[in-house]
Design an enzyme around this catalytic site. Structure first.
Site, PDB file in Angstrom:
ATOM      1  N   THR A  36      47.724  44.966  33.491  1.00  0.00           N
ATOM      2  CA  THR A  36      46.782  45.326  34.550  1.00  0.00           C
ATOM      3  C   THR A  36      47.012  44.343  35.692  1.00  0.00           C
ATOM      4  OG1 THR A  36      45.075  43.762  33.816  1.00  0.00           O
ATOM      5  CG2 THR A  36      45.063  45.949  32.773  1.00  0.00           C
ATOM      6  N   ASP A  59      48.677  50.021  25.993  1.00  0.00           N
ATOM      7  CA  ASP A  59      47.242  49.992  26.283  1.00  0.00           C
ATOM      8  C   ASP A  59      46.462  50.016  24.963  1.00  0.00           C
ATOM      9  OD1 ASP A  59      44.677  50.468  27.152  1.00  0.00           O
ATOM     10  OD2 ASP A  59      45.228  52.080  28.538  1.00  0.00           O
ATOM     11  N   THR A 100      38.081  48.979  27.588  1.00  0.00           N
ATOM     12  CA  THR A 100      39.038  47.976  27.111  1.00  0.00           C
ATOM     13  C   THR A 100      38.417  47.050  26.064  1.00  0.00           C
ATOM     14  OG1 THR A 100      40.294  48.008  29.156  1.00  0.00           O
ATOM     15  CG2 THR A 100      40.481  46.024  27.824  1.00  0.00           C
ATOM     16  N   THR A 131      33.932  34.829  24.238  1.00  0.00           N
ATOM     17  CA  THR A 131      33.393  33.952  25.292  1.00  0.00           C
ATOM     18  C   THR A 131      31.995  33.443  24.945  1.00  0.00           C
ATOM     19  OG1 THR A 131      32.555  34.025  27.559  1.00  0.00           O
ATOM     20  CG2 THR A 131      32.676  36.109  26.428  1.00  0.00           C
ATOM     21  N   ASP A 132      31.630  32.316  25.538  1.00  0.00           N
ATOM     22  CA  ASP A 132      30.264  31.798  25.362  1.00  0.00           C
ATOM     23  C   ASP A 132      29.245  32.659  26.106  1.00  0.00           C
ATOM     24  OD1 ASP A 132      30.892  31.093  27.981  1.00  0.00           O
ATOM     25  OD2 ASP A 132      30.301  28.985  27.789  1.00  0.00           O
ATOM     26  N   GLU A 133      29.729  33.542  26.995  1.00  0.00           N
ATOM     27  CA  GLU A 133      28.792  34.320  27.815  1.00  0.00           C
ATOM     28  C   GLU A 133      27.973  35.304  26.981  1.00  0.00           C
ATOM     29  OE1 GLU A 133      30.291  35.534  31.657  1.00  0.00           O
ATOM     30  OE2 GLU A 133      31.814  33.977  31.616  1.00  0.00           O
ATOM     31  N   TYR A 156      30.151  42.535  31.594  1.00  0.00           N
ATOM     32  CA  TYR A 156      31.269  41.853  30.908  1.00  0.00           C
ATOM     33  C   TYR A 156      30.797  41.234  29.598  1.00  0.00           C
ATOM     34  CZ  TYR A 156      34.360  37.934  29.697  1.00  0.00           C
ATOM     35  OH  TYR A 156      35.146  37.031  29.010  1.00  0.00           O
ATOM     36  N   SER A 159      29.893  43.711  26.964  1.00  0.00           N
ATOM     37  CA  SER A 159      31.047  44.345  26.301  1.00  0.00           C
ATOM     38  C   SER A 159      31.700  43.379  25.318  1.00  0.00           C
ATOM     39  CB  SER A 159      32.060  44.848  27.341  1.00  0.00           C
ATOM     40  OG  SER A 159      32.689  43.766  28.008  1.00  0.00           O
ATOM     41  N   LYS A 160      31.755  42.091  25.655  1.00  0.00           N
ATOM     42  CA  LYS A 160      32.333  41.113  24.724  1.00  0.00           C
ATOM     43  C   LYS A 160      31.415  40.938  23.511  1.00  0.00           C
ATOM     44  CE  LYS A 160      35.614  38.929  25.044  1.00  0.00           C
ATOM     45  NZ  LYS A 160      37.042  39.184  24.680  1.00  0.00           N
ATOM     46  N   LYS A 195      38.895  34.110  40.252  1.00  0.00           N
ATOM     47  CA  LYS A 195      37.899  33.272  39.575  1.00  0.00           C
ATOM     48  C   LYS A 195      37.655  32.028  40.431  1.00  0.00           C
ATOM     49  CE  LYS A 195      38.030  35.983  35.858  1.00  0.00           C
ATOM     50  NZ  LYS A 195      38.775  35.884  34.639  1.00  0.00           N
ATOM     51  N   ASP A 286      24.029  35.656  46.265  1.00  0.00           N
ATOM     52  CA  ASP A 286      24.215  35.354  44.844  1.00  0.00           C
ATOM     53  C   ASP A 286      24.710  36.581  44.077  1.00  0.00           C
ATOM     54  OD1 ASP A 286      24.246  33.785  42.637  1.00  0.00           O
ATOM     55  OD2 ASP A 286      22.108  33.322  42.639  1.00  0.00           O
ATOM     56  N   ARG A 287      25.418  36.315  42.975  1.00  0.00           N
ATOM     57  CA  ARG A 287      25.834  37.379  42.051  1.00  0.00           C
ATOM     58  C   ARG A 287      24.592  37.967  41.384  1.00  0.00           C
ATOM     59  NH1 ARG A 287      29.759  35.202  37.452  1.00  0.00           N
ATOM     60  NH2 ARG A 287      31.441  35.814  38.834  1.00  0.00           N
TER      61      ARG A 287
HETATM   62  P1  NAD Z   1      42.904  37.753  31.925  1.00  0.00           P
HETATM   63  O1  NAD Z   1      42.106  38.757  32.677  1.00  0.00           O
HETATM   64  O2  NAD Z   1      43.630  36.696  32.681  1.00  0.00           O
HETATM   65  O3  NAD Z   1      43.996  38.487  31.009  1.00  0.00           O
HETATM   66  C1  NAD Z   1      43.703  39.645  30.278  1.00  0.00           C
HETATM   67  C2  NAD Z   1      45.023  40.264  29.853  1.00  0.00           C
HETATM   68  O4  NAD Z   1      44.715  41.442  29.094  1.00  0.00           O
HETATM   69  C3  NAD Z   1      45.916  40.690  31.015  1.00  0.00           C
HETATM   70  O5  NAD Z   1      47.239  40.282  30.781  1.00  0.00           O
HETATM   71  C4  NAD Z   1      45.801  42.207  31.026  1.00  0.00           C
HETATM   72  O6  NAD Z   1      46.956  42.865  31.516  1.00  0.00           O
HETATM   73  C5  NAD Z   1      45.557  42.501  29.553  1.00  0.00           C
HETATM   74  N1  NAD Z   1      44.854  43.777  29.352  1.00  0.00           N
HETATM   75  C6  NAD Z   1      43.737  44.203  29.998  1.00  0.00           C
HETATM   76  N2  NAD Z   1      43.409  45.434  29.583  1.00  0.00           N
HETATM   77  C7  NAD Z   1      44.310  45.784  28.631  1.00  0.00           C
HETATM   78  C8  NAD Z   1      44.493  46.934  27.814  1.00  0.00           C
HETATM   79  N3  NAD Z   1      43.667  47.986  27.915  1.00  0.00           N
HETATM   80  N4  NAD Z   1      45.519  46.952  26.937  1.00  0.00           N
HETATM   81  C9  NAD Z   1      46.370  45.903  26.839  1.00  0.00           C
HETATM   82  N5  NAD Z   1      46.263  44.801  27.607  1.00  0.00           N
HETATM   83  C10 NAD Z   1      45.243  44.736  28.489  1.00  0.00           C
HETATM   84  O7  NAD Z   1      41.893  37.126  30.875  1.00  0.00           O
HETATM   85  P2  NAD Z   1      41.812  35.636  30.299  1.00  0.00           P
HETATM   86  O8  NAD Z   1      40.977  34.825  31.212  1.00  0.00           O
HETATM   87  O9  NAD Z   1      43.160  35.187  29.921  1.00  0.00           O
HETATM   88  O10 NAD Z   1      40.956  35.904  28.979  1.00  0.00           O
HETATM   89  C11 NAD Z   1      41.582  36.256  27.754  1.00  0.00           C
HETATM   90  C12 NAD Z   1      40.519  36.449  26.696  1.00  0.00           C
HETATM   91  O11 NAD Z   1      39.761  35.240  26.556  1.00  0.00           O
HETATM   92  C13 NAD Z   1      39.516  37.544  27.039  1.00  0.00           C
HETATM   93  O12 NAD Z   1      39.217  38.241  25.859  1.00  0.00           O
HETATM   94  C14 NAD Z   1      38.305  36.796  27.556  1.00  0.00           C
HETATM   95  O13 NAD Z   1      37.125  37.503  27.303  1.00  0.00           O
HETATM   96  C15 NAD Z   1      38.378  35.519  26.734  1.00  0.00           C
HETATM   97  N6  NAD Z   1      37.799  34.323  27.371  1.00  0.00           N
HETATM   98  C16 NAD Z   1      38.120  33.978  28.659  1.00  0.00           C
HETATM   99  C17 NAD Z   1      37.596  32.820  29.201  1.00  0.00           C
HETATM  100  C18 NAD Z   1      37.955  32.374  30.592  1.00  0.00           C
HETATM  101  O14 NAD Z   1      37.377  31.396  31.103  1.00  0.00           O
HETATM  102  N7  NAD Z   1      38.914  32.991  31.269  1.00  0.00           N
HETATM  103  C19 NAD Z   1      36.719  32.011  28.449  1.00  0.00           C
HETATM  104  C20 NAD Z   1      36.425  32.408  27.135  1.00  0.00           C
HETATM  105  C21 NAD Z   1      36.960  33.553  26.603  1.00  0.00           C
HETATM  106  P1  TYD Z   2      33.890  32.807  37.483  1.00  0.00           P
HETATM  107  O1  TYD Z   2      35.091  31.963  37.748  1.00  0.00           O
HETATM  108  O2  TYD Z   2      33.870  34.217  37.970  1.00  0.00           O
HETATM  109  O3  TYD Z   2      33.601  32.730  35.921  1.00  0.00           O
HETATM  110  P2  TYD Z   2      32.291  33.240  35.071  1.00  0.00           P
HETATM  111  O4  TYD Z   2      31.527  34.192  35.918  1.00  0.00           O
HETATM  112  O5  TYD Z   2      32.923  33.901  33.901  1.00  0.00           O
HETATM  113  O6  TYD Z   2      31.529  31.998  34.738  1.00  0.00           O
HETATM  114  O7  TYD Z   2      32.645  32.077  38.121  1.00  0.00           O
HETATM  115  C1  TYD Z   2      32.330  30.728  37.788  1.00  0.00           C
HETATM  116  C2  TYD Z   2      31.060  30.363  38.533  1.00  0.00           C
HETATM  117  O8  TYD Z   2      31.355  30.351  39.947  1.00  0.00           O
HETATM  118  C3  TYD Z   2      29.939  31.366  38.356  1.00  0.00           C
HETATM  119  O9  TYD Z   2      28.712  30.659  38.331  1.00  0.00           O
HETATM  120  C4  TYD Z   2      30.018  32.237  39.599  1.00  0.00           C
HETATM  121  C5  TYD Z   2      30.526  31.275  40.651  1.00  0.00           C
HETATM  122  N1  TYD Z   2      31.371  31.860  41.718  1.00  0.00           N
HETATM  123  C6  TYD Z   2      31.101  31.557  43.051  1.00  0.00           C
HETATM  124  O10 TYD Z   2      30.158  30.812  43.375  1.00  0.00           O
HETATM  125  N2  TYD Z   2      31.912  32.103  44.007  1.00  0.00           N
HETATM  126  C7  TYD Z   2      32.964  32.935  43.703  1.00  0.00           C
HETATM  127  O11 TYD Z   2      33.665  33.417  44.622  1.00  0.00           O
HETATM  128  C8  TYD Z   2      33.229  33.212  42.314  1.00  0.00           C
HETATM  129  C9  TYD Z   2      34.359  34.124  41.925  1.00  0.00           C
HETATM  130  C10 TYD Z   2      32.411  32.645  41.356  1.00  0.00           C
END
Ligand code: NAD
Ligand code: TYD
Length: 351
Positions: A36, A59, A100, A131-133, A156, A159-160, A195, A286-287
Site C-alpha cells: 500500500t 493482500d 485489513t 498496539t497500546d492504543e 484504528y 480495529s486492532k 506520523k 485537534d484530532r
Molecule cells: P506501516 O503502515 O508502516 O506498515 C504496514 C505494512 O502493511 C505496509 O507495508 C503495507 O503495505 C502492509 N499492508 C497494509 N495492508 C495490507 C494488506 N491488506 N495485505 C498485505 N499487506 C498490507 O505500519 P507500522 O507502523 O510498521 O506498523 C506495523 C504493525 O505494528 C501494525 O500492525 C501496527 O498496528 C503495529 N504497531 C505500530 C506502532 C507504531 O508506532 N507504528 C506501534 C505499535 C504497534
Molecule cells: P501519530 O504519529 O499519528 O501516532 P498515534 O496517533 O498513533 O499516537 O501521532 C502522535 C501524536 O502526535 C498524537 O497525539 C497526534 C499528534 N499529531 C500532531 O499533533 N500533529 C500531526 O500532524 C500528527 C500526524 C500527529
C-alpha cells in the site's frame, strides 16, 4: 523454520524482517506485503538478494490467495504486522481498517488454523503484533499493563482491538498457538512521513509549518523501532504460548516537547540559528477523539524475558534525524510517490 512476516515492507516490519534475515540465516523468511502507500521495498534493499529471504506481493484480505499460499508454503510460524496503521486515515476511512486489520487477520488465522490442525507439531506460532492504543487513554497517572481492559476510541484502535480478540479467540477455541504484543509509539528510520515525528522532520527540512494538534499536550510513550524489533524477536522465541506482552520505553513526552527537541536538534544539524525551527510550530484543530495519554508498563517483559530498550530517546532521535538527513532521496521518493512505481516495475521484471 519457514516464517511468514506480513507487512514486512512497512516501517516496523522492515526492521523486523532485516533483523530476522540477518540474525537467523538458517530460517527462511517470506515477507508478504500488499505494498500500500505505506509499504516500500526500498526499506529492504540491503537484504533483497539474501538467499533466506523472499518477497511475496499479496493482500491479506484475499482469503483464497492466503489459503493457497499457506498450503503451498507450509509455514511453521507467522509474525503478523500488516495493517492500516494511521489514526487520521482511520477517521476518514474506517472500513478500510476493518477490512485489513480485522478481516485480514481472521483470514490469516483461518489459514494458520488449517496448517495447525493438519500438523500440530509443524505449525508452532502465530505472533500478532498490536498496539497500546487498544487500552484507550490514560489520565495524568497510571500505566497500561497486560491486565488493563480494552477501551479503544479511534477506528484504528477499535480495529486492532478486534483483531487481538480474534487472535485470543482462536487460541481459546481451536488451541492455535498464539502470542500477542502491544507496543507504544515507535519512531526511527523508514517511518512514513504522515506520523508526527517524520512529518515534522520532513517539514523542518523543507521550512514548512509543523502542525500540532490542539495544544500539543497529549502524551505518547516513544520507543526506538529497532528496540521494538528486538523485543519481537525475543518474544517470538521465548514467550509462553497464549501470552501477551506490553512493549514500551518508559519514555513519556508531550507532543510539543518532542517537536521542540526535534527543532533544537535540527537547528544544530542544519546550521540554523537557535530557535529558527521552533517558529515553524503551528497549532491546528485537534484530532477527533484524541487520546490524552499513553504509557506502557513493560515490567512483565523485563522480568520474564530480560528485555529493556537499548537507546535513550535522545540517542534514538539523533540516530533518526541523521538517517533522514542522509536519506533525503528516500524521503523525496516517498513524498512524491515515486517509490511505488519504481519498485512495482522492479518486482514485475524479476518475477
Ligand atoms: P506501516 O503502515 O508502516 O506498515 C504496514 C505494512 O502493511 C505496509 O507495508 C503495507 O503495505 C502492509 N499492508 C497494509 N495492508 C495490507 C494488506 N491488506 N495485505 C498485505 N499487506 C498490507 O505500519 P507500522 O507502523 O510498521 O506498523 C506495523 C504493525 O505494528 C501494525 O500492525 C501496527 O498496528 C503495529 N504497531 C505500530 C506502532 C507504531 O508506532 N507504528 C506501534 C505499535 C504497534
Ligand atoms: P501519530 O504519529 O499519528 O501516532 P498515534 O496517533 O498513533 O499516537 O501521532 C502522535 C501524536 O502526535 C498524537 O497525539 C497526534 C499528534 N499529531 C500532531 O499533533 N500533529 C500531526 O500532524 C500528527 C500526524 C500527529
Amino acid at each position: 523454520m519457514k516464517i511468514l512476516i506480513t507487512g514486512g515492507a512497512g516501517f516496523i516490519g522492515s526492521h523486523l524482517t532485516r533483523l530476522m534475515v540477518n540474525k537467523y540465516p538458517g530460517y527462511t523468511i517470506h515477507n508478504l506485503d500488499k505494498l500500500t502507500y505505506a509499504g516500500n521495498l526500498a526499506n529492504l534493499s540491503d537484504i533483497e538478494n539474501n538467499t533466506n529471504y523472499k518477497f511475496i506481493k499479496g493482500d491479506i484480505v484475499d482469503a483464497e490467495f492466503i489459503n493457497d499460499l499457506f498450503i503451498r508454503e507450509q509455514y511453521n510460524a507467522v509474525i503478523h504486522l500488516a495493517a492500516e496503521s494511521h489514526v487520521d486515515r482511520s477517521i476518514s476511512n474506517p472500513l478500510e481498517f476493518v477490512m485489513t486489520n480485522v478481516i485480514g487477520t481472521v483470514n490469516l488465522l483461518n489459514a494458520a488454523k488449517t496448517l495447525y490442525k493438519n500438523n500440530p507439531s509443524s505449525f508452532i506460532k502465530f505472533y500478532h503484533v498490536s498496539t497500546d492504543e487498544v487500552y484507550g487513554a490514560l489520565g495524568e497517572s497510571g500505566m497500561f499493563t497486560e491486565e488493563t481492559s480494552y477501551d479503544p476510541h479511534s477506528p484504528y484502535s477499535a480495529s486492532k482491538a478486534s483483531s487481538d480478540h480474534f487472535v485470543r479467540a482462536y487460541h481459546d477455541t481451536y488451541g492455535l498457538p498464539v502470542v500477542i504484543s502491544n507496543c507504544s509509539n515507535n519512531y526511527g528510520p523508514n517511518h512514513f512521513p504522515e506520523k508526527l515525528i517524520p512529518l515534522c522532520l520532513n517539514n523542518i527540512i523543507n521550512n514548512k509549518p509543523l502542525p500540532i494538534y490542539g495544544k500539543g499536550e497529549n502524551i505518547r510513550d516513544w520507543l526506538f523501532v529497532v528496540d521494538h524489533a528486538i523485543a519481537i524477536d525475543i518474544i517470538f522465541h521465548e514467550a509462553k504460548l497464549g501470552n501477551t506482552y506490553n512493549i514500551g520505553g518508559h519514555n513519556e513526552w508531550t507532543n510539543i516537547d518532542v517537536i521542540r527537541l526535534l527543532c533544537r536538534i535540527l537547528d544544530k544539524k542544519l546550521n540554523r540559528p537557535e530557535g529558527t525551527n521552533e517558529k515553524l510550530i503551528t497549532f491546528v484543530t485537534d484530532r477527533a477523539g484524541h487520546d490524552l495519554r499513553y504509557a506502557i508498563d513493560a515490567g512483565k517483559l523485563k522480568k520474564d524475558l530480560g528485555w529493556v530498550p537499548s537507546v535513550t530517546f535522545e540517542q534514538g532521535l539523533e540516530l533518526t534525524v541523521d538517517w533522514y538527513l542522509d536519506n533525503q532521496n528516500w524521503l523525496n521518493n516517498v513524498t512524491s510517490g515515486n517509490y511505488a512505481k519504481y519498485y512495482e516495475k522492479q518486482y514485475l521484471n524479476s518475477n
